[in-house]
Design an enzyme around this catalytic site. Structure first.
Site, PDB file in Angstrom:
ATOM      1  N   HIS A  23      -5.594   2.015  -4.483  1.00  0.00           N
ATOM      2  CA  HIS A  23      -4.725   1.454  -3.439  1.00  0.00           C
ATOM      3  C   HIS A  23      -4.342   0.026  -3.806  1.00  0.00           C
ATOM      4  O   HIS A  23      -4.933  -0.596  -4.698  1.00  0.00           O
ATOM      5  CB  HIS A  23      -5.419   1.497  -2.074  1.00  0.00           C
ATOM      6  N   HIS A  47      -2.731   1.338   6.764  1.00  0.00           N
ATOM      7  CA  HIS A  47      -3.052   1.234   5.340  1.00  0.00           C
ATOM      8  C   HIS A  47      -3.198   2.632   4.768  1.00  0.00           C
ATOM      9  O   HIS A  47      -3.575   3.568   5.478  1.00  0.00           O
ATOM     10  CB  HIS A  47      -4.341   0.437   5.121  1.00  0.00           C
ATOM     11  N   CYS A  91       0.821  -1.220   0.000  1.00  0.00           N
ATOM     12  CA  CYS A  91       0.000   0.000   0.000  1.00  0.00           C
ATOM     13  C   CYS A  91       0.853   1.268   0.000  1.00  0.00           C
ATOM     14  O   CYS A  91       0.651   2.164  -0.836  1.00  0.00           O
ATOM     15  CB  CYS A  91      -0.968  -0.011   1.176  1.00  0.00           C
TER      16      CYS A  91
END
Length: 350
Positions: free
Chosen positions: A326, A314, A266
């Site tokens: 993402h 994240h 990520c």
């Protein structure tokens, strides 16, 4: 990232960076904490487990894996920094030693000249000199030269000792962080085993349930601020370039610890996308959330970084229309998802 239902608050812990010593402790603590969590994870699927329970177990495994990956990235980034410091210290020490050797040679020449003169007492040499004025002038020059060289040698000696201390400190920290990184790497292999188990659990679901799991992030978005309903405009040329780069990455696989161009985790995706715009970002999502100005979610614009969960474990890039790009989790590809797929902890404008 993975749980497309709102995850509980339990098990969240923030990774904090600090001075050199605390960075090692933080990495080791993060690895240990996640290891305990993983040790408690069930080894196999309960034959009586419902599809919902199986999906929840997979969500937990994926979330643990992402936190472990961020810890691994943090350790790797610190190791790289320390290697740079160590190389610089060794280079400066080598240059300092060369200067010391040169000055020692010059001082040795003076000592040799004095020895060859027989070590005659200066007062007697003055009395015997046929040119007293010239002798005094030379003696004064030699005194000044000797004093300067002696002072310089002392200064370089102090500098050399200081550099030696810096080099030793950097070497100790590097060795300690290498051990920490090796520990996180071992832990990463454990998580990879859990991920294999997660994939196995998913394979126990029917095709319809698996499809439902993959669609969940797109359906559980909740109400979004009205300002996010349109495409919006990037706040800067570099944000626009980063968005274009992220869009080009859509479809590439999630890969452990990777920051492009063939695969990403990520924070690796957001770091790579901004690098294509000429902007350097830190390696981890926890650090990336602090690289710019915080803005409310209702004012998000394309290129803004959206961090998720309380510990920012994240991160994705807002691209307009209530969507982020993402890298979701292992086994998935870089993709668009609703900005509200997980609890948003911050929005940062780079």
């Amino acid at each position: 990232m993975v749980s497309h239902r709102r995850p509980s608050q339990s098990g969240r812990s923030a990774l904090r960076s600090g001075p050199r010593g605390s960075a090692v402790a933080a990495v080791s603590l993060a690895a240990a904490t996640t290891a305990v969590a993983l040790g408690a994870a069930p080894a196999g699927a309960d034959p009586q487990a419902t599809p919902e329970a199986t999906r929840a177990q997979v969500d937990r495994l994926f979330e643990q894996a992402e936190r472990a990956t961020e810890s691994y990235n943090k350790a790797g980034e610190r190791v790289t920094e320390l290697r740079t410091l160590l190389d610089s210290a060794q280079d400066r020490a080598a240059r300092g030693q060369e200067r010391v050797n040169t000055m020692r040679g010059a001082l040795g020449s003076l000592a040799g000249a004095q020895y060859r003169s027989g070590g005659v007492d200066p007062a007697l040499a003055l009395l015997l000199s046929s040119d007293p004025d010239g002798y005094l002038e030379k003696a004064a020059v030699l005194d000044r030269v000797g004093a300067r060289q002696s002072g310089a040698l002392k200064e370089l000696g102090l500098a050399q000792r200081s550099l030696g201390q810096v080099r030793s400190e950097a070497a100790r920290d590097l060795a300690e962080l290498e051990r920490s990184r090796a520990s996180v790497a071992r832990h990463k292999r454990t998580v990879e085993g859990r991920l294999a188990e997660a994939r196995r659990l998913l394979n126990t679901l029917t095709e319809a349930d698996r499809a439902s799991y993959d669609r969940a992030s797109r359906s559980d978005r909740g109400e979004l601020p009205g300002a996010l309903s349109g495409p919006g405009a990037p706040p800067s040329a570099r944000a626009a370039a980063a968005v274009q780069a992220a869009q080009r990455a859509v479809g590439r696989p999630y890969m452990w610890g990777a920051n492009g161009p063939s695969g990403f985790d990520c924070s690796g995706l957001t770091q790579w996308a901004y690098a294509q715009a000429g902007v350097g970002l830190p390696r981890t999502s926890q650090a990336q959330r602090h690289v710019g100005a915080r803005v409310p979610l209702s004012q998000a614009r394309p290129g803004d970084l959206v961090a998720y969960r309380d510990d920012a474990s994240h991160i994705g890039m807002y691209v307009g229309n209530g969507q982020v790009i993402h890298a979701p989790y292992p086994g998935a590809s870089v993709r668009y998802d609703p900005v509200g797929m997980l609890p948003v902890s911050s929005v940062t404008r780079v």
